[in-house]
Every structure is written in C-alpha cells, then in structure tokens.
Design a protein around this motif. Sequence first.
Motif, PDB file in Angstrom:
ATOM      1  N   SER A 185       0.850  -1.183   0.000  1.00 26.35           N
ATOM      2  CA  SER A 185       0.000   0.000   0.000  1.00 26.35           C
ATOM      3  C   SER A 185       0.889   1.237   0.000  1.00 26.35           C
ATOM      4  O   SER A 185       2.070   1.180   0.362  1.00 26.35           O
ATOM      5  N   ARG A 186       0.318   2.363  -0.379  1.00 26.86           N
ATOM      6  CA  ARG A 186       1.094   3.607  -0.363  1.00 26.86           C
ATOM      7  C   ARG A 186       1.554   3.938   1.052  1.00 26.86           C
ATOM      8  O   ARG A 186       2.665   4.456   1.245  1.00 26.86           O
ATOM      9  N   PHE A 216      -1.916  15.009  -3.556  1.00 28.42           N
ATOM     10  CA  PHE A 216      -2.938  15.057  -4.594  1.00 28.42           C
ATOM     11  C   PHE A 216      -3.515  16.463  -4.743  1.00 28.42           C
ATOM     12  O   PHE A 216      -3.701  17.168  -3.755  1.00 28.42           O
ATOM     13  N   ASN A 217      -3.828  16.821  -5.981  1.00 27.45           N
ATOM     14  CA  ASN A 217      -4.392  18.135  -6.255  1.00 27.45           C
ATOM     15  C   ASN A 217      -5.895  18.028  -6.489  1.00 27.45           C
ATOM     16  O   ASN A 217      -6.392  18.190  -7.594  1.00 27.45           O
ATOM     17  N   TYR A 218      -6.616  17.716  -5.423  1.00 26.90           N
ATOM     18  CA  TYR A 218      -8.073  17.757  -5.509  1.00 26.90           C
ATOM     19  C   TYR A 218      -8.631  18.142  -4.137  1.00 26.90           C
ATOM     20  O   TYR A 218      -7.955  17.976  -3.119  1.00 26.90           O
ATOM     21  N   PRO A 219      -9.844  18.686  -4.110  1.00 28.00           N
ATOM     22  CA  PRO A 219     -10.411  19.188  -2.853  1.00 28.00           C
ATOM     23  C   PRO A 219     -10.385  18.119  -1.760  1.00 28.00           C
ATOM     24  O   PRO A 219     -10.674  16.951  -2.000  1.00 28.00           O
ATOM     25  N   LYS A 223      -4.898  19.949   1.586  1.00 25.56           N
ATOM     26  CA  LYS A 223      -4.434  20.357   2.919  1.00 25.56           C
ATOM     27  C   LYS A 223      -3.373  19.410   3.468  1.00 25.56           C
ATOM     28  O   LYS A 223      -2.623  19.780   4.393  1.00 25.56           O
ATOM     29  N   LYS A 224      -3.290  18.190   2.909  1.00 26.10           N
ATOM     30  CA  LYS A 224      -2.286  17.232   3.357  1.00 26.10           C
ATOM     31  C   LYS A 224      -0.951  17.399   2.638  1.00 26.10           C
ATOM     32  O   LYS A 224       0.040  16.795   3.035  1.00 26.10           O
ATOM     33  N   HIS A 314       2.715   9.599  -1.971  1.00 27.88           N
ATOM     34  CA  HIS A 314       1.285   9.678  -1.700  1.00 27.88           C
ATOM     35  C   HIS A 314       0.958   8.775  -0.529  1.00 27.88           C
ATOM     36  O   HIS A 314       1.617   7.749  -0.322  1.00 27.88           O
ATOM     37  N   GLU A 315      -0.077   9.121   0.206  1.00 26.09           N
ATOM     38  CA  GLU A 315      -0.591   8.250   1.257  1.00 26.09           C
ATOM     39  C   GLU A 315      -1.834   7.523   0.745  1.00 26.09           C
ATOM     40  O   GLU A 315      -2.435   7.919  -0.242  1.00 26.09           O
ATOM     41  N   GLY A 316      -2.211   6.440   1.442  1.00 22.82           N
ATOM     42  CA  GLY A 316      -3.447   5.750   1.091  1.00 22.82           C
ATOM     43  C   GLY A 316      -3.286   4.244   1.022  1.00 22.82           C
ATOM     44  O   GLY A 316      -2.214   3.691   1.252  1.00 22.82           O
ATOM     45  N   THR A 317      -4.378   3.588   0.670  1.00 24.70           N
ATOM     46  CA  THR A 317      -4.393   2.117   0.648  1.00 24.70           C
ATOM     47  C   THR A 317      -4.189   1.549  -0.747  1.00 24.70           C
ATOM     48  O   THR A 317      -4.089   0.332  -0.899  1.00 24.70           O
TER      49      THR A 317
END
Length: 380
Positions: A185-186, A216-219, A223-224, A314-317
């Motif tokens: 995972s990331r 990531f560039n999305y709403p 902020k992260k 990037h963070e995430g699963t």
Amino acid sequence: MNDSGGWVLKCAKCDQVFPLNVKNPDDASSVKSGATILDSWDNEIGNRAEILAAHGAIEGSEQVKRLMLQEHGEAEVFYDLHSKPLYRCGACKKGLEVLAYAALEAHLAVVNHSFAGYLNWYLAHSGGATEGICVQLDLRCACSAEHRARFYREFSEDVSQAASEFWLVDVAGDRPTLDIDGIYSRDDCITILEKLLLRWRALHSAVLLAAPFIGFNYPGARKKVPELWNWVLKYTDPGKTSLITRKATFKLLKDASKDTEQDVEFLKSWGLLNPTVAALDEKKAFFKTDFHAKFYCGMSADRVEILVGSFNIHEGTYVENIHLLTYSFDDFKERYLLGMKMFFDVEALKKRRNVLEIMVNDGKIMECKEVCYSGSLTKE
C-alpha cells in the motif's frame, strides 16, 4: 561555548507557547523577531522537563511539528519499530529491528562509557567534530542465525539517554537481510522509504529524490500536501539532498500552504525557508515536466542504492510496486541520470567523511576510533 539547551518561546502572532532546542541559549543566541523568550533550560543541569512544565509548553504540539518547512526547525527523528520491518533474518524471515534495538539498549551503558572517554580526548584536543557516531554489535536471531547490526546518530557532545536516539541503518548476516521488493500500500511504501532515508542519510554522501507528484491536487487532499513535504524534509538532511519534481507539484505546495504558518512565500521573505524547498524557488531551479519516473536513492562515489517502482509520495491504501537495487555510481549514471538529463559531480561524492566507530562484542567495547571514509560508509 556550544552549551546545549533551549528556550520556551511565545509566538508574537498567536500566543502559542512552545519549546525550541538551541545552542548557547543564554549567551550567543537570540530571537530577532516573531517570538518572545519566556525562559531557558540547560541540558547539563537537566532542568528541561521542569522548565517546560512551568510554562505549559507542549513538547509534541502541532506548532512544533509544523516548523519543518523552516530552516531552523529541528524535530527529533525516530526509527519506527511499529511499521513493516526493513531488515529480516535471511534464515527464518523474522523481523530483526526490535531485537536490534533491545540489544543496543542492553549495551548502551558501555557505549556511553566508551563515548565519554573519546569525548574527553576530543574536548582536550579541540579537534573537529566527526559527522556521526556508528555503533556495531552482534545479534542472534531466535532461530540462532548470527547477524551484526549497525546504528548511527549525528554527532553530539551529549551521551545517549536511550537507544531510540540512534537510527538502525544496517543489519548484515550470511544471507541478505534487506527484504523490500513487492507490492505494498502507499502507506507501507511511505514507512519503507522513511527507513531507507535514514539509512541513506547515514551511509551515503548524497540523497536524490525524483518524484513527479507529492500529494494530490483535488479538494480535501490539498491540505495534506504540506504535511507530506514536511515528512520529506524531516527525514532528509538539506545539506546532502536534491529533490527533482514537476513545477506544478511545487506550485501545489505553494498554493496549499498559502496563508498558513507554512506559507512558502512568507517563510522565504523572512529567510526561514528550508534549504531543500528554497532551492526549488530559485530562478535556476531544475524542474522536469516530461517525466513520470519515480526513484529515490542514496549515492556515494562507490555505490548507489535506489528504490524504484510506481510509487509517488502519496498516502493511502492503493497498492504500488517497489524494488531496491544496487549499482556502482558509473552504472547508475548510465542507467538513470543520463536518461533524466541530470548530471552529478562525482568528486563531491568522494568527499571524505569522519565517523566515530564503536564496536561492541560480547558486551565489551572492542574498538572506539575515528574512521575516515571516502564515499559510502559501507567501505573503509
């Protein structure tokens, strides 16, 4: 004098009270603006906890953690023993990191005694400080396989209070112990790269990070972005780190941090911007817009370790593939740098580095001496 201690500061803007480690807090250091000094502590006296408690200064406050975009933000960096092990026994595949730190903790008293003896000589002779301190000691896995662990901390005149002040930077054995290649995972990729960054910071002359995207560039995700940049800055030394990314990725950081305490333009105007970030804000900064390659490496004149795969920062699963490879510098240059149209001065990678090596065997100090390396700390 190089007295070690710190200040309790009160922010002039938000009235937040927070601690900051400082050399010579009562003599040669001062605050120009932005905060008021409420009090100071002296590490030799050992009154840090008492002083912080008296002013309600929160050691782990978010205000302190967010200083990492700033040049003088000195956050403590620890090796995460709760994440996926980087080093595994080649015989039974069990993780070795907890075992290694337990062994260092058990031998910390003899290590400190040896270091104190060296420190007396160092102070008496007014010699130049070494770059860091390496401790090597033997490990026996539960399966009886023998290994040798290597720890590192940047040079300080203070003896170590806990094994956690050192970073585990290598474990050697009859079989390979670095167990990385695969699909993760990331979030797992972040923890693996984190440990490699500490390894490279200690063992290599330079660190090169090539990531087209950071965050990531999305709403909801923007902020992260500063937090991910802060993570990179926290685990790297700006004096030996180069970051290659897209111009749009750097712009995303500037946009996401605008009007916050991490505002790039504001920190730049006060001369507080972290050097790694400041280099990207120069007119002659090197950006690449036509690349999708992701690789992260520790480089020395004799050896390069490189983590490659599909993983951006990037963070995430979501899952990514990563692999750890080793090359000579010349081979690495042919395979990677030329394709990226990048050039590195190999002479800078040959810079001689002095390290204090402490060898422990059967609970006794076998050696405590300065060793000079040219290139990586893997060869003398």
